[in-house]
Design an enzyme around this catalytic site. Structure first.
Site, mmCIF file in Angstrom:
data_model
loop_
_atom_site.group_PDB
_atom_site.id
_atom_site.type_symbol
_atom_site.label_atom_id
_atom_site.label_comp_id
_atom_site.label_asym_id
_atom_site.label_seq_id
_atom_site.Cartn_x
_atom_site.Cartn_y
_atom_site.Cartn_z
ATOM 1 N N ILE A 147 52.931 83.623 31.190
ATOM 2 C CA ILE A 147 52.605 82.209 30.542
ATOM 3 C C ILE A 147 53.429 81.124 30.875
ATOM 4 C CG2 ILE A 147 51.013 82.915 28.811
ATOM 5 C CD1 ILE A 147 53.350 82.761 26.679
ATOM 6 N N SER A 173 58.018 80.187 32.599
ATOM 7 C CA SER A 173 59.289 80.611 33.035
ATOM 8 C C SER A 173 60.187 79.665 32.589
ATOM 9 C CB SER A 173 59.303 80.395 34.672
ATOM 10 O OG SER A 173 58.996 79.144 35.232
ATOM 11 N N GLY A 174 61.695 80.042 32.414
ATOM 12 C CA GLY A 174 62.650 79.273 31.858
ATOM 13 C C GLY A 174 63.649 79.447 32.508
ATOM 14 N N GLY A 175 64.913 78.867 31.976
ATOM 15 C CA GLY A 175 66.243 78.869 32.583
ATOM 16 C C GLY A 175 66.834 80.380 32.822
ATOM 17 N N LYS A 201 61.545 84.656 32.680
ATOM 18 C CA LYS A 201 60.052 84.293 32.615
ATOM 19 C C LYS A 201 59.581 84.974 31.094
ATOM 20 C CE LYS A 201 58.762 85.583 37.190
ATOM 21 N NZ LYS A 201 58.084 86.503 38.163
ATOM 22 N N LYS A 216 60.399 86.749 26.057
ATOM 23 C CA LYS A 216 61.343 86.125 27.111
ATOM 24 C C LYS A 216 61.979 87.093 27.639
ATOM 25 C CE LYS A 216 62.804 81.804 26.253
ATOM 26 N NZ LYS A 216 63.644 80.844 25.637
ATOM 27 N N ASP A 271 68.969 69.296 22.437
ATOM 28 C CA ASP A 271 68.091 69.556 23.872
ATOM 29 C C ASP A 271 66.561 69.105 23.219
ATOM 30 O OD1 ASP A 271 67.193 69.385 26.463
ATOM 31 O OD2 ASP A 271 67.181 71.634 26.746
#
Length: 1094
Positions: free
Chosen positions: A28, A30-32, A35, A49, A146
Site C-alpha cells: 500500500i 513505501s517509506g524511507g 515498503k 512496515k 516532521d
C-alpha cells in the site's frame, strides 16, 4: 545537561510478534526504509512496515538510530489521534514494525484532489484533531520534528491519526534545544533552517504550514516564505487563501507561523481556538468518501521456501503504478518534485560524527564492525544498485495484465517528459566526461570560497536557499524548463550538502555506469508505457465496436416489439368492432321488442288514465246512467284486453288446462253450480270452511301469512271470482306468478297471481276448486279488474291523501273512529267506480265490526258508531288499517274485534268483499283456528308479514290490474268478514275469520294496499258478487241478520259466496239469500251492472 537515550530497545515479549502470525495481503505504500503492506495479525487488520538495511550500508548507523527512535517513541502512545503501535517482528535480519491499519491514506491526497469537496467545518475539524494529537505528544515531552500532511492519516470516520515518528525524540528540560536538523524543508521552522536551537515550538510552526495547506489546498513551496523564512503575507493573502475562508482561521495560521517562537500559541490554546471556530460554522455537511486501497492480493507466509531463502516474501503481480496520484499511504518522502528527493524526511547521509554509538544486540544481524576504505563503499553502492534493479525488473516482468491501470491524458504528458529527459541525458553523455569534470571542479572552487566567507557554528548545520521562481500545485505538472532549473538547484544544494557532511568523493566511472543503468531503465519504462497505451487503445476500440453492435441489436429489438404491438392493437380493434356490431344488432332487436311492449303498455295506461280522469271529473250519476256507462266501459275494456292479452295467454292457458284437468274433474260439482245459487248458507259455510282449511294449511307452509291468503281469496270472491280467475289465466300467459311488485301494470292478472300466498299455495288450485277459469274467459276484460290495476293513486298514495296522514298503528288502535269508511270510497274513485263509493258508505265495516263483536265480543256495536262517523274518502287508509288490523288481530282477539272491522273495511277497499258472504269468512275462520292465530299467538308470526306491509307498495300491481278493472267490488266495499253467519256459533271464529280474511285478502303486498281486491285463485270455489246498492239499502241489510250474520244494509255491495257464479236476478238487500254473479254472457239480458244488485 540531560542526554537522549538512543539505544535500540530489546525485543520484549510484550511487543514481539512471531513472523508466522503475520499475513501479507498487498503493498500500500513505501517509506524511507522500505515498503508498507496491508496485512493481518492473528486475523486483525494491521499495517506492516518492512525495514530492510544492508549490513554494508554506509548509512547503517543513522538508519539504526532513526529506527530505534521510532520504535521507542511509538510504544508510548495511547491517544485516539495518534497511530497505535502493535509490535515488532524479525525474520532473517529484517525487521517488521506492525501498527494499526488506517485505510483512508494520507491527508495530502484529499487536499490536492480538487474534485473532493471539503467544507470549512470539516477542515476545522481536521486541524483540531492534529492539534489534539500534538498537544498530547508535547505533554509527554516528545517533539515530532516532521509534522506535514503526508504524516497525517485519515480513517474511515475522518478521524486524523499522526504517524511517522522517526525524527521524534524525547526532550529533557536541561537540554531541550541542542538537536540536529531534520524534517522536511518546506514545513521546517525558521530556527531549524538557520541552524539555531529549537524546541517543541518548532512543531507549532510546522502545524501553521499544515493549516495553510488545509486552507489553500496548495503544496507548501519556498516562494511562500519571505527573507526571514516566515510566511509572505502578501502572497499568501492575495494568491493562496480563498475569499470564503473564515478570517479567524487565517489569523490563527499567521500566529502559528510567527518567526519569533515566543509569539506562537501553544497547542492547548490552538485547540480551544479551533473549537470556537467550529461553533461558528455550519455543521450540516456531507463527508466525502474515503478512498479504498488499490488491488489487494493475499500473500501466504507459511511457504517454507520463502523462509529458507531468507528475507521477507516478495510480492508478485503488483501493478506498476505510475500516475499523478500518490497512493503511498505511509510515504515518508514527497516524490512529486525532484527537489524533495534529497530533502524529505529521510535520515541524513552517513557522516563521521562519533556520537553515533547505536548498536544492536549480540544476537542481531545488525551487529557489525565499522567499514573503512573506498573499495568497501563502492562495493556496497554497487550491491544496492543491483538490488534496486532486480526489484524493478521483477516488478516489470511479473506485471499482471489484469492489474493495468487506465492512464489518462496526464499520463501521456508524463511520458513525453520522460522521453525528453532521456534525450537530454543521452546528449550530455555524448559530449564527454571532460566537460563534466571541468564543471564539477569549477563548482567545487566556488563552494570553497563561499565556505570561507561564511562562519559555520556547527558542522551539522547546512545552508538552504529558497527561490521564488516557481509556483507548485498538486494538479499542475512541471515544465521542462522548471525541471531543468530544479535539477541545477538540486545539484548545487547537493554539492553544498555533501561538502558540509561528507568527506569522500564518488568516482566518475561509477557515476557513468549508474547513469547508463538509469538510461536503460528509463527506456524500459517508456517501452512498457507505450505497450500499455497500445493495449488500452485496442481495448477502447473493442469496447466501441461492442457498444455499436449492442445498439444495433437494441434497435432491431425495439422495431420488432413495435411491430408486434401494432399487430396486437389492430387485432384488438377488429375484435372490438365485431363486438360492437353484435351488440348493436342485439340492441336493435331489443329496442324493437321494447317498443312493442311500450306501445301496448301506453295503450293500457292511456285508457286507464282517461277513465280515471273521467271518474274524477264527473259527479256521481244515478244508477241507470251509471249502469249504462259501466257497460260501455266494459265493452271497451274487453276489446282492448282481448287484443293485448289473449294472444299471449293462449299458450299458457293450454299448459294450465293440461295441468288442471285432473283437478277440474275432481271439482266438477262446483263448476256445475256456477249457474245455481247456493242451496243453503250453512252448506256453503261448511264447504267454505273445509276449503279454507286446506288453503290455510297450504299457506302456512310456504308463507307465514295464511290469513292474508284467506283475505285475498275472499276479496277475489267478492269481486266475482269468475272475472278474477279469467284475468289470472290471461296474465299467466304473459308472465309466471311472481311478486306483485315485479308485475307490470300492464298485467294486473299476473299481479293478482303473483301474490305470495298465490305462488306458495298455488293459486291455480283455488282457481280449479272455484273453477272460475271459465268465468274468467267470459269476464276477461271486466272493467273492475282494470280499475283495480288503475289504482295508481294507491301505489303513489296520491289518491288517498289521508293515507299519509293516518298511520297504520292508529288505525289498529281505533280503526273505526280514525279510519273513515269514506277512504274506501276514494279507493273506488281511482278504480273508476267512484259513484258507488260515494253512495256506499262504509257502514259495511260497521256491520263487520258488529259481526265481529257478536262472534268475539259484543263491542262491535260500539264499532258501528265510529263506522257511522267514518266517511269513505280514503281507501288507502283503510288498507293500512287492514294491515294494522291484521297485526292487532294476531295479538289480541277480543280487543281486535273492532280491528277486523277495519280489516273488513280494508277488504272492501281491496275489493275483497268476500266478507259479505259471511259464510265463507266463517269458514276461513276455521283454518285460522287451525293456525290457532287467536289461541296460539301464531298469527303474531303472521304479523311479521303484516309488518312487512309491502302490499302498499304492491298497489303498483293493482295498477297493473287496470285491464281487469275490478273496481266494482272495490267500489262496493263490503264488510265481507263482518257478514259471517258463524259468529253466533263460534264467537271467536269470526274474529279470526276477519283477521284471516285480512291476511288472505292479499299477499303481504296486497292485503292492505289493494283496496280493489286483486283476484287470486283460491281453493274456495264460491263466487263473490259485489252488489252495489244505495247506502240505505246496505244499512237495512246490515240490520237484518242472516244466520247470525249481519248483512250490510248500508253497504253498496253484498258478497254472496257461492261455489260457482249462477245467472240469477239480484236479490233484495235484506234477504239472507246469496245472489250469484251474473256471467258476461247474460249481461246484455240484464238491466243492471254485473257487479251491483238492486
Amino acid at each position: 545537561m540531560g542526554s537522549v537515550d538512543t539505544s535500540v530497545p530489546s525485543f520484549d515479549r510484550a511487543w514481539s510478534i512471531k513472523y508466522e502470525d503475520l499475513d501479507f495481503i498487498s503493498e500500500i505504500g513505501s517509506g524511507g526504509f522500505g515498503k508498507v503492506f496491508k496485512g493481518e495479525y492473528l486475523g486483525a487488520p494491521v499495517a506492516i512496515k518492512k525495514i530492510h538495511i544492508l549490513p554494508d550500508d554506509p548509512n547503517r548507523v543513522d538508519l539504526e538510530k532513526f529506527l530505534n527512535r521510532e520504535i521507542e517513541t511509538i510504544k508510548l502512545f495511547t491517544h485516539p489521534n495518534v497511530i497505535q503501535f502493535v509490535g515488532i517482528s524479525e525474520n532473517n535480519g529484517i525487521l517488521f514494525i506492525v501498527t494499526e491499519l488506517i485505510e483512508g491514506g494520507d491527508l495530502q491526497y484529499y487536499l490536492k484532489n480538487q474534485s473532493i469537496d471539503l467544507p470549512w467545518f470539516l477542515r476545522a475539524n481536521i486541524a483540531l484533531d492534529v492539534s489534539l494529537a500534538m498537544s498530547y505528544l508535547h505533554s509527554k515531552s516528545i517533539v515530532h520534528r516532521d509534522l506535514k500532511s503526508t504524516n497525517l492519516l485519515v480513517d474511515k470516520n475522518w478521524k486524523i491519526k499522526v504517524c511517522d515518528f522517526g525524527f521524534a525524540r524525547i526532550v529533557e528540560e536541561d537540554n531541550n534545544k541542542s538537536m540536529t536538523i531534520c524534517g522536511t524543508d518546506n514545513w521546517m521552522s525558521p530556527e531549524m533552517i538557520t541552524g539555531l536551537d529549537y524546541d517543541e515550538r518548532s512543531d507549532i510552526f510546522s502545524f501553521g504550514i499544515v493549516l495553510l495547506e488545509i486552507i489553500s489546498r496548495v503544496k507548501p513551496a519556498p516562494y511562500m516564505r519571505d527573507a526571514s523564512f516566515g510566511l509572505a503575507e502578501d502572497i499568501v493573502r492575495n494568491q493562496l487563501i480563498p475569499t470564503d475562508c473564515p478570517e479567524s482561521l487565517i489569523d490563527l495560521t499567521f500566529n502559528c507561523c510567527s518567526v519569533d517562537p515566543n509569539n506562537r500559541p501553544s497547542f492547548k490554546e490552538i485547540s480551544q481556538t479551533l473549537k470556537q471556530i467550529k461553533t461558528t460554522l455550519d455543521s450540516n455537511i456531507v463527508y466525502p468518501e474515503i478512498r479504498d486501497f488499490e488491488q489487494q492480493q493475499k500473500i501466504s507466509t507459511t511457504n517454507g521456501n520463502n523462509k529458507q531463502n531468507g528475507g521477507a516474501p516478495k510480492i508478485n503481480n503488483l501493478p506498476l503504478q505510475y500516475s499523478n496520484n500518490n497512493n503511498n499511504i505511509y510515504d515518508d518522502d514527497d516524490d512529486d518534485d525532484d527537489d524533495d528527493d534529497d530533502n524529505d524526511s529521510f535520515p541524513r547521509p552517513y557522516s563521521d560524527n562519533s556520537n553515533s554509538n547505536v548498536t544492536l544486540e549480540s544476537n542481531s544481524n545488525y551487529n557489525s564492525s565499522t567499514i573503512n576504505g573506498q573499495e568497501q563503499q563502492e562495493q556496497q553502492e554497487q550491491q544496492q544498485q543491483q538490488q534496486v534493479k532486480e526489484e524493478r525488473d521483477e516488478g516489470e516482468i511479473e506485471q499482471d495484465d489484469d492489474n493495468i491501470e487506465v492512464y489518462d491524458s496526464d499520463y501521456q504528458k508524463k511520458l513525453e517528459e520522460h522521453q525528453k529527459e532521456l534525450l537530454e541525458r543521452q546528449n550530455q553523455n555524448q559530449e564527454g566526461s571532460t566537460d563534466e569534470n571541468e564543471v564539477y571542479e569549477q563548482e567545487e572552487e566556488e563552494e570553497e570560497e563561499d565556505e570561507e566567507e561564511q562562519v559555520i557554528s556547527t558542522p551539522a548545520k547546512k545552508r538552504i536557499s529558497f527561490g521564488q521562481d516557481t509556483f507548485h500545485t498538486y494538479e499542475a505538472y512541471r515544465t521542462d524548463d522548471e525541471d531543468d532549473d530544479d535539477d541545477e538547484e538540486d545539484e548545487e544544494e547537493g554539492d553544498e550538502y555533501d561538502h558540509g557532511y561528507d568527506d569522500f568523493d564518488e568516482d566518475d566511472e561509477d557515476d557513468e555506469e549508474y547513469d547508463e543503468d538509469e538510461d536503460d531503465e528509463d527506456e524500459r519504462q517508456i517501452q512498457y508505457y507505450q505497450q500499455q497505451l497500445q493495449y488500452q487503445q485496442q481495448l477502447q476500440k473493442q469496447q466501441e465496436q461492442e457498444y455499436q453492435r449492442q445498439q444495433q441489436l437494441q434497435l432491431q429489438r425495439e422495431e420488432e416489439e413495435y411491430q408486434r404491438q401494432l399487430q396486437q392493437q389492430q387485432q384488438q380493434q377488429q375484435q372490438q368492432q365485431q363486438q360492437q356490431q353484435q351488440h348493436q344488432q342485439q340492441y336493435d332487436d331489443d329496442d324493437d321488442d321494447d317498443d312493442e311492449e311500450e306501445e301496448e303498455y301506453d295503450d293500457v295506461i292511456r285508457h286507464d288514465t282517461d277513465s280515471e280522469e273521467e271518474s274524477k271529473d264527473k259527479t256521481p250519476l244515478p244508477w241507470d246512467q251509471h249502469f249504462e256507462k259501466q257497460k260501455e266501459s266494459e265493452n271497451k275494456v274487453e276489446q282492448e284486453e282481448t287484443n293485448v292479452v289473449v294472444a299471449n295467454s293462449q299458450e299458457t292457458e293450454q299448459q294450465q288446462q293440461q295441468q288442471q284437468q285432473p283437478k277440474e274433474e275432481e271439482e266438477e260439482e262446483p263448476t256445475k253450480v256456477e249457474d245455481v245459487k247456493v242451496e243453503t248458507e250453512e252448506q256453503t259455510k261448511e264447504e267454505h270452511d273445509v276449503k279454507v282449511d286446506e288453503e290455510s294449511t297450504k299457506v302456512d307452509e310456504p308463507v307465514d301469512e295464511p290469513t292474508k291468503v284467506e283475505e285475498s281469496v275472499e276479496q277475489v270472491k267478492a269481486e266475482e271470482p269468475n272475472k278474477v280467475e279469467e284475468l289470472v289465466e290471461e296474465v299467466k300467459v304473459e308472465e309466471e306468478p311472481t311478486n306483485v311488485e315485479e308485475v307490470k301494470a300492464e298485467e294486473p292478472v299476473e299481479e293478482v297471481k303473483v301474490e305470495e300466498p298465490v305462488e306458495e299455495v298455488k293459486a291455480e288450485e283455488p282457481v280449479e276448486e272455484v273453477k272460475a277459469e271459465e268465468p274468467v274467459e267470459e269476464v276477461k276484460t271486466e272493467e273492475p279488474v282494470e280499475e283495480v290495476k288503475v289504482e295508481e293513486p294507491v301505489e303513489e298514495v296520491k289518491v288517498e291523501e289521508p293515507v299519509e296522514e293516518v298511520e297504520a298503528e292508529e288505525s289498529v288502535q281505533e280503526p273505526v273512529e280514525e279510519v273513515k269508511v269514506d277512504e274506501p270510497t276514494k279507493v273506488e274513485e281511482p278504480t273508476k267506480v267512484e259513484e258507488p263509493i260515494e253512495e256506499v258508505k262504509v257502514e259495511e265495516p260497521t256491520k263487520v265490526e258488529e259481526s265481529i263483536e257478536e262472534v268475539k265480543v259484543e263491542e262491535p256495536t260500539k264499532v258501528e258508531e265510529p263506522v257511522e262517523e267514518i266517511k269513505p274518502e280514503e281507501p288507502t287508509k283503510v288498507e293500512e288499517s287492514v294491515e294494522d288490523v291484521k297485526v292487532e288481530d294476531v295479538k289480541v282477539e277480543e280487543v281486535k274485534a273492532e280491528e277486523p272491522t277495519k280489516a273488513e273495511e280494508s277488504v272492501e277497499d281491496v275489493k275483497v268483499e268476500e266478507p259479505i258472504k259471511v259464510e265463507e269468512p266463517v269458514k276461513v275462520e276455521e283454518p285460522v283456528k287451525v293456525e290457532e292465530p287467536v289461541k296460539v299467538e301464531e298469527p303474531i308470526k303472521v304479523e311479521e308479514p303484516i309488518k312487512v306491509e309491502e302490499p302498499i307498495k304492491v298497489e303498483e300491481p293493482i295498477k297493473v290490474e287496470e285491464p281487469i278493472k275490478v273496481e266494482e267490488p272495490v267500489k262496493v266495499e263490503v264488510a265481507s268478514p263482518v257478514v259471517q253467519e258463524q259468529p253466533p256459533q263460534q264467537e271467536e271464529k269470526p274474529e279470526v275469520v276477519s283477521t284471516s280474511t285480512i291476511t288472505i285478502a292479499s299477499s303481504p303486498q296486497q292485503s292492505s294496499n289493494s283496496p280493489p281486491s286483486t283476484p287470486v285463485k283460491q281453493p274456495q270455489q264460491q263466487e263473490i258478487e259485489v252488489n252495489s246498492t244505495p247506502i240505505k239499502q246496505q244499512q237495512q241489510q246490515q240490520q237484518t241478520p242472516t244466520q247470525q250474520t249481519q248483512t250490510p244494509t248500508k253497504q253498496h255491495t253484498e258478497i254472496n259466496v257461492q261455489p260457482t257464479p249462477t245467472k240469477t236476478p239480484p236479490l233484495p238487500p235484506q234477504t239472507n239469500e246469496k245472489i250469484p254473479l251474473i256471467s258476461p254472457n247474460n249481461k246484455s239480458n240484464r238491466g243492471c251492472c254485473s257487479c251491483f244488485i238492486q
